[in-house]
Design an enzyme around this catalytic site. Structure first.
Site, PDB file in Angstrom:
ATOM      1  N   ASP A   1     -11.915  -5.548  -3.522  1.00  0.00           N
ATOM      2  CA  ASP A   1     -12.506  -7.048  -3.477  1.00  0.00           C
ATOM      3  C   ASP A   1     -14.067  -6.306  -3.241  1.00  0.00           C
ATOM      4  OD1 ASP A   1     -13.006  -7.666  -0.500  1.00  0.00           O
ATOM      5  OD2 ASP A   1     -11.057  -7.242  -0.984  1.00  0.00           O
TER       6      ASP A   1
ATOM      7  N   MET B   1      -9.722  -2.577   8.113  1.00  0.00           N
ATOM      8  CA  MET B   1      -9.501  -2.942   9.309  1.00  0.00           C
ATOM      9  C   MET B   1      -8.644  -2.311  10.204  1.00  0.00           C
ATOM     10  SD  MET B   1      -8.632  -7.172   8.371  1.00  0.00           S
ATOM     11  CE  MET B   1      -8.188  -7.561  10.065  1.00  0.00           C
ATOM     12  N   GLU B   2      -8.411  -0.942   9.815  1.00  0.00           N
ATOM     13  CA  GLU B   2      -7.510   0.101  10.507  1.00  0.00           C
ATOM     14  C   GLU B   2      -8.062   1.589  10.739  1.00  0.00           C
ATOM     15  OE1 GLU B   2      -5.428  -3.123   8.602  1.00  0.00           O
ATOM     16  OE2 GLU B   2      -6.313  -1.448   7.677  1.00  0.00           O
TER      17      GLU B   2
ATOM     18  N   GLU C   1       0.669  -1.317  -0.038  1.00  0.00           N
ATOM     19  CA  GLU C   1       0.055   0.281  -0.026  1.00  0.00           C
ATOM     20  C   GLU C   1       0.809   1.324  -0.019  1.00  0.00           C
ATOM     21  OE1 GLU C   1      -4.010  -1.736   2.241  1.00  0.00           O
ATOM     22  OE2 GLU C   1      -2.377  -1.022   3.406  1.00  0.00           O
TER      23      GLU C   1
ATOM     24  N   GLY D   1     -12.807  -3.526   1.168  1.00  0.00           N
ATOM     25  CA  GLY D   1     -13.820  -4.456   0.729  1.00  0.00           C
ATOM     26  C   GLY D   1     -15.150  -3.515   0.530  1.00  0.00           C
TER      27      GLY D   1
END
Length: 252
Positions: free
Chosen positions: A221, A197-198, A15, A81
């Site tokens: 995704d 997730m962050e 990333e 996502g």
């Protein structure tokens, strides 16, 4: 007058490796098993780091950016996502606000509310976020995008007319890889555009230190049964280029 320092974070190397590659005057510092890269993008002083995956890892890393490197602003860039039905792979979501979908101390406090802070949503820096949206819109123009990513790679991920959205991002310590997870979040928080997730952990730390932040997420995704394959391929082929081009257009 002290020059402004911007902290730039990603969860995994793919990333931010593209950004590190164009960083000038690099100085590396290791703190807490993370390598922080100080340098310049154009004339802008920055500190780059990948946090590793999850809310605790992200909160730890951004705390070091604030307390050791004394950054004045934080930008988190990475993948996510897609949750909303209209969000497609290759689109980009810039956070208007963020929520921790796995925070629940009910009945003590309302579901999703952070205890003691009495906040559910953490608002990003509006001026920076809208500036980012403008730069991403220019990058996603078909004539520009095809100069950066091959036709074959775009076709592989069915990226045809990617768009940028400004809205709510949800964070939690799960990788979404089933329709059940996706549908559950859609039902609970129907306004959420994507899941990762962050971001919301970074947002909470920045809020508590009164530091402006921006979260930028490229959709890798659709947060369903195909998510694992799409994520792995996307971060190797596409996200590095998206991250480099988005940040490059902001500061260079």
């Amino acid at each position: 007058m002290k020059s402004k320092i911007i902290g730039i974070m990603g969860a995994i190397p793919q990333e931010i490796d593209g950004i590190i590659a164009v960083l000038h005057d690099q100085v590396k510092t290791v703190i807490g098993n993370r390598t922080y890269y100080q340098g310049k993008l154009g004339k802008q002083e920055v500190v780059l780091v990948y946090s590793r995956i999850g809310k605790v890892a992200a909160a730890t890393t951004v705390s070091a950016l604030l307390l050791h490197f004394h950054v004045d602003e934080v930008i988190f860039i990475g993948v996510a996502g897609g949750i909303a039905p209209h969000i497609e792979v290759g689109d980009v979501v810039v956070a208007n606000n963020l929520v921790q979908y796995d925070m629940d101390v009910s009945p003590l406090r309302p579901k999703y509310e952070i205890p003691l802070l009495n906040k559910t949503y953490f608002e990003s820096c509006e001026s920076r976020s809208k500036e980012v949206v403008e730069h991403i819109t220019a990058f996603l123009a078909p004539s520009v995008l095809k100069e950066c990513i091959t036709k074959e790679e775009l076709s592989k991920f069915a990226i045809t007319q990617p768009k940028v959205y400004y809205g709510t991002i949800a964070s939690g310590d799960q990788f979404f890889s089933t329709n059940e997870q996706k549908e559950g979040l859609q039902k609970a928080l129907p306004h959420v555009l994507c899941v990762e997730m962050e971001g919301a952990a970074v947002a909470q730390v920045c809020y508590e230190f009164a530091i402006p932040f921006t979260v930028i997420r490229t959709i890798s995704d659709k947060a369903n049964q195909e998510a694992h394959y799409s994520f792995e391929s996307f971060v190797e082929k596409i996200s590095l280029i998206y991250g480099r081009e988005i940040i490059d257009r902001l500061f260079v």
